[in-house]
Design a protein around this motif. Structure first.
Motif, PDB file in Angstrom:
ATOM      1  N   ARG A  28      45.792  43.175  35.292  1.00 53.55           N
ATOM      2  CA  ARG A  28      46.841  42.559  36.107  1.00 53.55           C
ATOM      3  C   ARG A  28      46.639  42.820  37.601  1.00 53.55           C
ATOM      4  NH1 ARG A  28      51.614  40.251  35.066  1.00 53.55           N
ATOM      5  NH2 ARG A  28      51.346  40.570  32.829  1.00 53.55           N
ATOM      6  N   GLY A  29      45.883  43.857  37.946  1.00 50.70           N
ATOM      7  CA  GLY A  29      45.653  44.181  39.346  1.00 50.70           C
ATOM      8  C   GLY A  29      44.496  43.430  39.988  1.00 50.70           C
ATOM      9  N   SER A  30      43.850  42.561  39.256  1.00 49.35           N
ATOM     10  CA  SER A  30      42.701  41.811  39.790  1.00 49.35           C
ATOM     11  C   SER A  30      43.126  40.960  40.974  1.00 49.35           C
ATOM     12  CB  SER A  30      42.095  40.934  38.700  1.00 49.35           C
ATOM     13  OG  SER A  30      41.595  41.721  37.644  1.00 49.35           O
ATOM     14  N   GLN A  31      42.247  40.893  41.970  1.00 48.94           N
ATOM     15  CA  GLN A  31      42.609  40.233  43.222  1.00 48.94           C
ATOM     16  C   GLN A  31      41.848  38.955  43.503  1.00 48.94           C
ATOM     17  OE1 GLN A  31      45.003  41.166  45.339  1.00 48.94           O
ATOM     18  NE2 GLN A  31      45.590  42.865  44.016  1.00 48.94           N
ATOM     19  N   SER A  52      44.803  33.519  45.859  1.00 49.69           N
ATOM     20  CA  SER A  52      46.254  33.413  45.904  1.00 49.69           C
ATOM     21  C   SER A  52      46.746  32.492  44.800  1.00 49.69           C
ATOM     22  CB  SER A  52      46.711  32.854  47.255  1.00 49.69           C
ATOM     23  OG  SER A  52      46.227  33.644  48.313  1.00 49.69           O
ATOM     24  N   ASN A  53      47.965  32.733  44.348  1.00 52.14           N
ATOM     25  CA  ASN A  53      48.572  31.847  43.355  1.00 52.14           C
ATOM     26  C   ASN A  53      48.622  30.420  43.870  1.00 52.14           C
ATOM     27  OD1 ASN A  53      49.175  33.583  41.178  1.00 52.14           O
ATOM     28  ND2 ASN A  53      50.986  34.344  42.220  1.00 52.14           N
ATOM     29  N   GLY A  54      48.422  29.475  42.967  1.00 52.76           N
ATOM     30  CA  GLY A  54      48.502  28.077  43.335  1.00 52.76           C
ATOM     31  C   GLY A  54      47.166  27.391  43.149  1.00 52.76           C
ATOM     32  N   ASP A  55      47.008  26.287  43.857  1.00 47.21           N
ATOM     33  CA  ASP A  55      45.824  25.458  43.733  1.00 47.21           C
ATOM     34  C   ASP A  55      44.945  25.589  44.967  1.00 47.21           C
ATOM     35  OD1 ASP A  55      47.380  22.576  42.054  1.00 47.21           O
ATOM     36  OD2 ASP A  55      47.145  24.683  41.482  1.00 47.21           O
ATOM     37  N   LYS A  56      43.648  25.446  44.735  1.00 45.99           N
ATOM     38  CA  LYS A  56      42.684  25.382  45.835  1.00 45.99           C
ATOM     39  C   LYS A  56      41.709  24.266  45.511  1.00 45.99           C
ATOM     40  CE  LYS A  56      39.106  28.021  48.243  1.00 45.99           C
ATOM     41  NZ  LYS A  56      38.352  29.310  48.287  1.00 45.99           N
ATOM     42  N   LYS A  67      48.807  34.420  38.662  1.00 42.57           N
ATOM     43  CA  LYS A  67      48.636  35.862  38.425  1.00 42.57           C
ATOM     44  C   LYS A  67      49.671  36.399  37.437  1.00 42.57           C
ATOM     45  CE  LYS A  67      46.376  37.071  42.769  1.00 42.57           C
ATOM     46  NZ  LYS A  67      46.427  37.920  43.989  1.00 42.57           N
ATOM     47  N   ALA A  68      50.871  35.829  37.420  1.00 45.49           N
ATOM     48  CA  ALA A  68      51.890  36.305  36.492  1.00 45.49           C
ATOM     49  C   ALA A  68      51.450  36.086  35.045  1.00 45.49           C
ATOM     50  CB  ALA A  68      53.220  35.601  36.756  1.00 45.49           C
ATOM     51  N   SER A  69      50.791  34.974  34.807  1.00 43.98           N
ATOM     52  CA  SER A  69      50.289  34.654  33.471  1.00 43.98           C
ATOM     53  C   SER A  69      48.862  35.135  33.258  1.00 43.98           C
ATOM     54  CB  SER A  69      50.362  33.148  33.231  1.00 43.98           C
ATOM     55  OG  SER A  69      51.692  32.682  33.343  1.00 43.98           O
ATOM     56  N   GLN A  70      48.241  35.687  34.300  1.00 45.56           N
ATOM     57  CA  GLN A  70      46.860  36.173  34.222  1.00 45.56           C
ATOM     58  C   GLN A  70      45.941  35.056  33.744  1.00 45.56           C
ATOM     59  OE1 GLN A  70      48.760  40.194  32.669  1.00 45.56           O
ATOM     60  NE2 GLN A  70      46.541  40.335  32.677  1.00 45.56           N
ATOM     61  N   TYR A  71      46.038  33.947  34.448  1.00 45.60           N
ATOM     62  CA  TYR A  71      45.390  32.718  34.020  1.00 45.60           C
ATOM     63  C   TYR A  71      44.767  32.048  35.232  1.00 45.60           C
ATOM     64  CZ  TYR A  71      45.346  27.858  32.268  1.00 45.60           C
ATOM     65  OH  TYR A  71      44.998  26.593  31.908  1.00 45.60           O
ATOM     66  N   LEU A  88      31.198  29.534  34.126  1.00 45.63           N
ATOM     67  CA  LEU A  88      31.525  30.947  33.949  1.00 45.63           C
ATOM     68  C   LEU A  88      32.703  31.333  34.842  1.00 45.63           C
ATOM     69  CD1 LEU A  88      27.854  32.218  34.172  1.00 45.63           C
ATOM     70  CD2 LEU A  88      29.205  32.130  32.091  1.00 45.63           C
ATOM     71  N   CYS A  89      33.700  31.909  34.234  1.00 44.61           N
ATOM     72  CA  CYS A  89      34.824  32.480  34.976  1.00 44.61           C
ATOM     73  C   CYS A  89      34.493  33.939  35.256  1.00 44.61           C
ATOM     74  CB  CYS A  89      36.088  32.348  34.133  1.00 44.61           C
ATOM     75  SG  CYS A  89      37.551  33.187  34.785  1.00 44.61           S
ATOM     76  N   ALA A  90      34.733  34.390  36.470  1.00 42.88           N
ATOM     77  CA  ALA A  90      34.451  35.783  36.825  1.00 42.88           C
ATOM     78  C   ALA A  90      35.631  36.357  37.585  1.00 42.88           C
ATOM     79  CB  ALA A  90      33.180  35.874  37.664  1.00 42.88           C
ATOM     80  N   VAL A  91      35.896  37.621  37.357  1.00 35.55           N
ATOM     81  CA  VAL A  91      37.047  38.285  37.955  1.00 35.55           C
ATOM     82  C   VAL A  91      36.604  39.579  38.627  1.00 35.55           C
ATOM     83  CG1 VAL A  91      39.307  39.305  37.492  1.00 35.55           C
ATOM     84  CG2 VAL A  91      38.550  37.311  36.179  1.00 35.55           C
ATOM     85  N   ASN A  92      37.076  39.788  39.836  1.00 33.24           N
ATOM     86  CA  ASN A  92      36.817  41.044  40.543  1.00 33.24           C
ATOM     87  C   ASN A  92      37.857  42.063  40.086  1.00 33.24           C
ATOM     88  OD1 ASN A  92      36.295  43.127  42.267  1.00 33.24           O
ATOM     89  ND2 ASN A  92      37.028  42.083  44.097  1.00 33.24           N
ATOM     90  N   MET A  93      37.407  43.061  39.354  1.00 31.84           N
ATOM     91  CA  MET A  93      38.315  44.080  38.829  1.00 31.84           C
ATOM     92  C   MET A  93      38.053  45.398  39.528  1.00 31.84           C
ATOM     93  SD  MET A  93      38.318  43.266  34.759  1.00 31.84           S
ATOM     94  CE  MET A  93      38.907  41.661  34.179  1.00 31.84           C
ATOM     95  N   GLY A  94      39.073  46.214  39.601  1.00 30.23           N
ATOM     96  CA  GLY A  94      38.918  47.509  40.235  1.00 30.23           C
ATOM     97  C   GLY A  94      39.313  47.444  41.684  1.00 30.23           C
ATOM     98  N   VAL A  95      39.167  48.560  42.367  1.00 32.35           N
ATOM     99  CA  VAL A  95      39.611  48.668  43.749  1.00 32.35           C
ATOM    100  C   VAL A  95      38.499  49.241  44.599  1.00 32.35           C
ATOM    101  CG1 VAL A  95      41.286  49.753  45.304  1.00 32.35           C
ATOM    102  CG2 VAL A  95      41.982  49.052  43.009  1.00 32.35           C
ATOM    103  N   SER A  96      38.302  48.629  45.766  1.00 30.09           N
ATOM    104  CA  SER A  96      37.384  49.125  46.795  1.00 30.09           C
ATOM    105  C   SER A  96      36.009  49.428  46.219  1.00 30.09           C
ATOM    106  CB  SER A  96      38.011  50.350  47.460  1.00 30.09           C
ATOM    107  OG  SER A  96      37.228  50.764  48.565  1.00 30.09           O
ATOM    108  N   SER A  97      35.526  50.668  46.372  1.00 29.17           N
ATOM    109  CA  SER A  97      34.166  50.982  45.936  1.00 29.17           C
ATOM    110  C   SER A  97      34.023  50.960  44.426  1.00 29.17           C
ATOM    111  CB  SER A  97      33.747  52.345  46.477  1.00 29.17           C
ATOM    112  OG  SER A  97      34.608  53.353  45.998  1.00 29.17           O
TER     113      SER A  97
END
Lengths: 113, 115
Positions: A28-31, A52-56, A67-71, A88-97
């Motif tokens: 849930r913390g993915s940015q 950001s939430n919404g469309d691009k 982000k609320a639905s993690q989708y 391929l869907c990819a997600v940046n997980m974790g914080v900083s380093s």
């Protein structure tokens, strides 16, 4: 539960139609979130990133994030045969380093003439 | 966007030997990642490499098998040690920059076959 999940497909869409690709993630913390396209035998290439939430929108591609639905999703308008590839869907997980980019299993998309 | 040059592009190696894969980026990047992609599969993260610190390995990958170096902000190597046929795969390096990794880009990949 996998960290990033996608339907493996294949997804078959007629030329000129809209292709819709979906992805869910567990952290849930993915940015930041990414869509890559990979042709057979080639490296992944970045299509869209969204934070950001919404469309691009970028040309025929629209990424959607909830982000609320993690989708996160990718829409491809006016699909062309050249869009046939694995997405391929990819997600940046974790914080900083400790950040890391985790990929889903990919969705094979086939655009039929 | 930055460009990563990865080499070798492919190699056929004997079991029990080691292969070092190099990635050179044409600009400085904070993070570099090493992935493995087996035929028909997605990318599996092996480790994350920050300059000046030990690499962080994912579950199932260990430093003795996949030692990584990151001597500066433009270069990294991955060694596949004591290879077996199960190590046959495509290995990809990736670089990412910025707080949100605004763009994560890939090298061309190394197709490794162990015989």
């Amino acid at each position: 539960q996998k960290e990033v999940e996608q339907n493996s497909g294949p997804l078959s869409v007629p030329e000129g139609a809209i292709a819709s690709l979906n992805c869910t993630y567990s952290d849930r913390g993915s940015q930041s979130f990414f869509w890559y396209r990979q042709y057979s035998g080639k490296s992944p290439e970045l299509i869209m990133s969204i934070y950001s939430n919404g469309d691009k929108e970028d040309g025929r591609f629209t990424a959607q994030l909830n982000k609320a639905s993690q989708y996160v999703s990718l829409l491809i308008r006016d699909s062309q045969p050249s869009d046939s590839a694995t997405y391929l869907c990819a997600v940046n997980m974790g914080v900083s380093s400790a950040s890391k980019i985790i990929f889903g299993s990919g969705t094979r998309l086939s655009i039929r003439p | 966007s930055a460009v990563i040059s990865q080499k070798p592009s492919r190699d056929i190696c004997q079991r029990g030997t080691s292969l070092t894969i190099q990635c050179q980026v044409d600009s400085q990047v904070t993070m570099m990642f090493w992935y493995r992609q087996q035929p028909g599969q997605s990318l599996t993260l092996i480790a994350t490499a920050n300059q000046g610190s030990e690499a962080t390995y994912e579950s199932g990958f260990v430093i003795d098998k996949f030692p990584i170096s990151r001597p500066n902000l433009t270069f990294s190597t991955l060694t596949v040690s004591n290879m077996s046929p199960e190590d046959s795969s495509i290995y990809l390096c990736s670089g990412a920059e910025g707080a949100y990794f605004t763009e994560a880009f890939f090298g061309q990949g190394t197709r490794l076959t162990v015989v």
